[in-house]
Design a protein around this motif. Structure first.
Motif, short mmCIF file in Angstrom:
data_model
loop_
_atom_site.label_atom_id
_atom_site.label_comp_id
_atom_site.label_asym_id
_atom_site.label_seq_id
_atom_site.Cartn_x
_atom_site.Cartn_y
_atom_site.Cartn_z
N PRO A 177 -22.15 -14.12 -78.14
CA PRO A 177 -22.74 -12.81 -77.81
C PRO A 177 -23.62 -12.34 -78.97
O PRO A 177 -23.45 -12.79 -80.11
CB PRO A 177 -21.51 -11.92 -77.64
CG PRO A 177 -20.48 -12.53 -78.52
CD PRO A 177 -20.73 -14.02 -78.45
N THR A 178 -24.53 -11.44 -78.68
CA THR A 178 -25.35 -10.85 -79.74
C THR A 178 -24.47 -9.93 -80.57
O THR A 178 -23.87 -8.99 -80.05
CB THR A 178 -26.52 -10.05 -79.14
OG1 THR A 178 -27.27 -10.93 -78.29
CG2 THR A 178 -27.41 -9.49 -80.22
N PRO A 179 -24.34 -10.20 -81.87
CA PRO A 179 -23.44 -9.39 -82.69
C PRO A 179 -24.07 -8.07 -83.14
O PRO A 179 -25.29 -7.94 -83.20
CB PRO A 179 -23.19 -10.28 -83.90
CG PRO A 179 -24.45 -11.07 -84.03
CD PRO A 179 -24.95 -11.29 -82.62
N THR A 180 -23.19 -7.12 -83.45
CA THR A 180 -23.62 -5.91 -84.14
C THR A 180 -23.56 -6.23 -85.63
O THR A 180 -23.17 -7.32 -86.03
CB THR A 180 -22.70 -4.72 -83.82
OG1 THR A 180 -21.39 -5.02 -84.31
CG2 THR A 180 -22.66 -4.44 -82.32
N GLN A 181 -23.90 -5.26 -86.46
CA GLN A 181 -23.93 -5.49 -87.91
C GLN A 181 -22.56 -5.87 -88.47
O GLN A 181 -22.46 -6.65 -89.39
CB GLN A 181 -24.45 -4.23 -88.60
CG GLN A 181 -24.78 -4.46 -90.05
CD GLN A 181 -25.51 -3.27 -90.64
OE1 GLN A 181 -25.53 -2.19 -90.07
NE2 GLN A 181 -26.09 -3.45 -91.80
N ALA A 182 -21.49 -5.33 -87.90
CA ALA A 182 -20.15 -5.60 -88.42
C ALA A 182 -19.34 -6.48 -87.46
O ALA A 182 -18.22 -6.16 -87.10
CB ALA A 182 -19.42 -4.28 -88.67
#
Length: 144
Positions: free
Chosen positions: A84-89
């Motif tokens: 999946p496309t990750p968030t910053q954290a």
């Protein structure tokens, strides 16, 4: 560059590797990261999904298979397909034999090695590839 942590277990079984993955997932989540567990196949994802409900009687780790409707609302997802496309954290726990496409987008990556010959061979190749790509690679030798 992404930091890659290799956790080296003294055990040889898949069960020990997945059991440690559950404990590590709890630790990573406890540090405030979203987490994706990238599994080798559907069977491993379903086994790990089940284990995350039962690995400790006093633990609750909200999770879902990435393909489910609940995936958007939980901090921990599992799949065996594309990342999946990750968030910053967002951290990645890679249980697949290969390094998945998109690993550079994750804040942290964890790999678990046990003493099964096939795992040793594939993860040794991953280690070398991460180093070639310029990642910081750190090993954690665990005792039995």
């Amino acid at each position: 560059m992404t930091r890659i942590d290799f956790y080296i277990l003294p055990d040889t079984t898949l069960e020990a590797r997945l059991s440690f993955a559950c404990r590590l997932a709890e630790t990573i989540h406890g540090k405030g990261y979203r987490l994706h567990l990238h599994c080798a196949d559907r069977s491993m994802a379903e086994q790990l999904d089940s284990m995350l409900w039962t690995f400790r009687p006093d633990a609750y780790l909200p999770h879902a298979l990435l393909e489910s409707d609940m995936a958007e609302s939980v901090p921990v997802t599992l799949s065996w397909t594309a990342l999946p496309t990750p968030t910053q954290a967002t951290a990645l726990l890679n249980l697949h034999s290969e390094i998945p496409e998109g690993v550079n987008d994750y804040a942290r990556v964890a790999e678990i090695i046990n003493q099964h010959q096939e795992v040793l061979i594939t993860k040794r190749a991953c280690w070398q590839r991460y180093k070639q790509l310029g990642h910081e690679v750190v090993s954690h030798q665990l005792k039995s």
